[in-house]
Design an enzyme around this catalytic site. Structure first.
Site, PDB file in Angstrom:
ATOM      1  N   GLU A 233       0.884  -1.177   0.000  1.00 49.37           N
ATOM      2  CA  GLU A 233       0.000   0.000   0.000  1.00 49.37           C
ATOM      3  C   GLU A 233       0.919   1.223   0.000  1.00 49.37           C
ATOM      4  OE1 GLU A 233      -3.536  -0.548   0.510  1.00 49.37           O
ATOM      5  OE2 GLU A 233      -4.228   1.413   1.157  1.00 49.37           O
ATOM      6  N   CYS A 267      -1.687   8.624   3.349  1.00 47.89           N
ATOM      7  CA  CYS A 267      -1.731   8.305   1.913  1.00 47.89           C
ATOM      8  C   CYS A 267      -3.093   8.660   1.343  1.00 47.89           C
ATOM      9  CB  CYS A 267      -1.367   6.851   1.679  1.00 47.89           C
ATOM     10  SG  CYS A 267      -2.084   5.735   2.863  1.00 47.89           S
TER      11      CYS A 267
END
Ligand code: ADP
Length: 475
Positions: A233, A267
């Protein structure tokens, strides 16, 4: 026996001082720890899913018992208080959710009849024995446990190596392992930086990595060399789109939160806003004073306001994005200047107008509390702007629900919040994957998240007593 990552110091983000040495294991200690975890994992795998669920709930109780110490250590790691408490709470909630899902694994072991007479299939799930978790500094606890909990639920042992920038939370987390020895037997916690992370990969059966695209590529290459799966990720450049007629009472505070929570260091942070030209001026005039009023949490850690830059490298990145934007004509209507206060680096929530895609702030991951606002006129135009990125993590759309849903299906990103921003930060039920350079691997969210951590095995059982028709004829 020399320690890995020798000489690395940990910086305090509020003072800027390197005030603590990193304490990574030696290579031999790492091997001994992984061997011990592997040996202990067998019993954990053989325990019933119901038992694992019960133990995970006891671990949840231990996290609750140590929640103040955890939040305090996270606050020292990251320089912010509010998000530290949220981080602990979301982790505690995750334990309950995943514990509730473990028993459903039993359904995956139901015997199935096949189309071939006399032959049945007995499927079973076989966890990867040892999962390595290499996690980042922005949400140190949450982004370690978001992989560790479903892995444990599946029956794996885990070894967690958080970022060298934020190791302080490991000490109170260790206490929770002592409180629940069955968890302590299958969870290893190690400090370390890149050298330790690289040494860990050949010693595990699956690696979960959260961090930058650059390091993610190195991790994936190392995993490929060792033939182990890597779940990655990585970064994001999440757009928020505000359609004509959108309710600004939700869009303005929603985007401000989605872009500046954790000082934009996540993120899934909103990193660029596309606003319909009919709403542009009102949006800017409403969000700018709200952003200024939010401010930074210096000198008062307990007060309102966003925290400092956690990682020292981020100071240069943010400075370069701001300078590049100003040089190309961007105008700040709130914040806009990086300041060193008491040794820490802070940027007040910043609103930039007059921006375009020639600027880094619209195309590269900033990871800071900057909200660049750009006008659009048509749905086609905004779709092409939103998808004009190497990333595909998530997005947000405010406006008429039907129109937003239609646009959302055309955005190349795993999760699209409709009439909200960054919902995946607080709600982990929607299954989603990372698109493009934002990552690779199965969904971290929803029930399916446990599936990343096991392989399927089937026993193919023939209960016929006669000969199979495809065997060589007798004689
Ligand atoms: P950031 O967290 O700033 O995005 P990275 O992506 O470099 O930075 O770091 C994320 C995690 O990866 C950290 O835990 C870091 O220690 C680890 N790491 C850095 N280099 C390597 C490497 N070569 N192999 C494995 N892990 C690494």
């Amino acid at each position: 026996m020399s320690n890995l990552d020798a000489g690395v110091q940990v910086r305090n983000p509020r003072t800027g001082l390197n005030d603590r040495p990193l304490e990574a294991p030696s290579h031999e200690e790492l091997i001994a720890l992984t061997s011990r975890l592997r040996a202990n994992q067998k019993r954990w795998q053989d325990a019933s899913p119901t038992h694992r669920a019960e133990v995970l709930l006891r671990w949840r109780d231990a996290l609750i018992a140590h929640k103040d110490e955890l939040a305090q250590a996270l606050t020292e790691d990251t320089g912010r208080r509010t998000e530290s408490s949220i981080e602990v709470q979301v982790s505690v909630d995750g334990l309950r959710r995943w514990a509730g899902q473990v028993v459903e694994l039993l359904d995956e072991e139901t015997i199935q009849q096949t189309t071939m007479p006399g032959v049945s299939v007995a499927p079973s799930i076989r966890p990867y024995p040892l999962v390595g978790i290499i996690s980042p500094w922005n949400f140190p606890l949450l982004l370690a446990l978001i992989d560790a909990i479903p892995a444990l639920a599946a029956g794996c042992a885990v070894i967690i190596k958080p970022s060298e920038i934020t190791p302080r939370f490991l000490a109170p987390l260790e206490k929770t392992l002592i409180d629940v020895p069955e968890i302590g037997e299958v969870v290893g916690l190690i400090e370390g930086a890149g050298e330790t992370g690289a040494a860990l990969i050949p010693l595990v059966d699956l690696v979960c990595f959260t961090g930058s695209v650059e390091t993610g590529r190195i991790v994936a290459e190392n995993a490929a060399r060792n033939f182990i799966p890597a779940s990655l990720e990585l970064g994001g450049k999440d757009p928020a789109i505000v359609l004509p007629g959108a309710n600004l009472d939700r869009a303005v505070p929603g985007i401000l939160w989605g872009a500046t929570a954790n000082s934009g260091q996540s993120c899934l942070s909103i990193e660029r806003v596309y606003i319909h030209e009919s709403l542009h001026d009102e949006f800017v005039s409403r969000i700018s004073p709200m952003a200024s009023a939010l401010g930074v949490n210096y000198p008062d850690l307990e007060g309102r306001g966003i925290g400092p830059m956690i990682a020292e490298d981020q100071i240069a990145t943010i400075q370069s994005h701001l300078e590049d934007a100003y040089a190309k004509g961007a105008v700040a209507t709130a914040g806009g200047e990086l300041k060193i206060l008491g040794g820490g680096a802070y940027l007040e929530p910043t609103i930039l107008t007059n921006v375009n895609h020639s600027m880094k702030v619209m195309t590269e991951e900033t990871f800071g509390p900057i909200i660049p606002v750009m006008k659009f006129t048509s749905d086609e135009e905004v779709l092409s702007l939103a998808n004009d990125t190497i990333y595909g993590l998530s997005a947000a759309i405010f406006g008429d629900e039907e129109r937003a849903k239609k646009l959302g299906r055309q955005i190349d990103a795993g999760a699209v919040s409709i009439n909200d921003a960054a919902l995946t930060g607080v709600m982990h039920e929607g299954e989603k994957q990372a698109f493009k350079l934002s990552g690779i691997g199965g969904s971290r969210m929803g029930k399916i998240s446990i599936r990343r951590f096991y392989r399927r095995q089937s026993l193919l059982i023939n209960s016929s007593t006669g000969r199979d028709p495809w065997w060589w004829p007798e004689g």
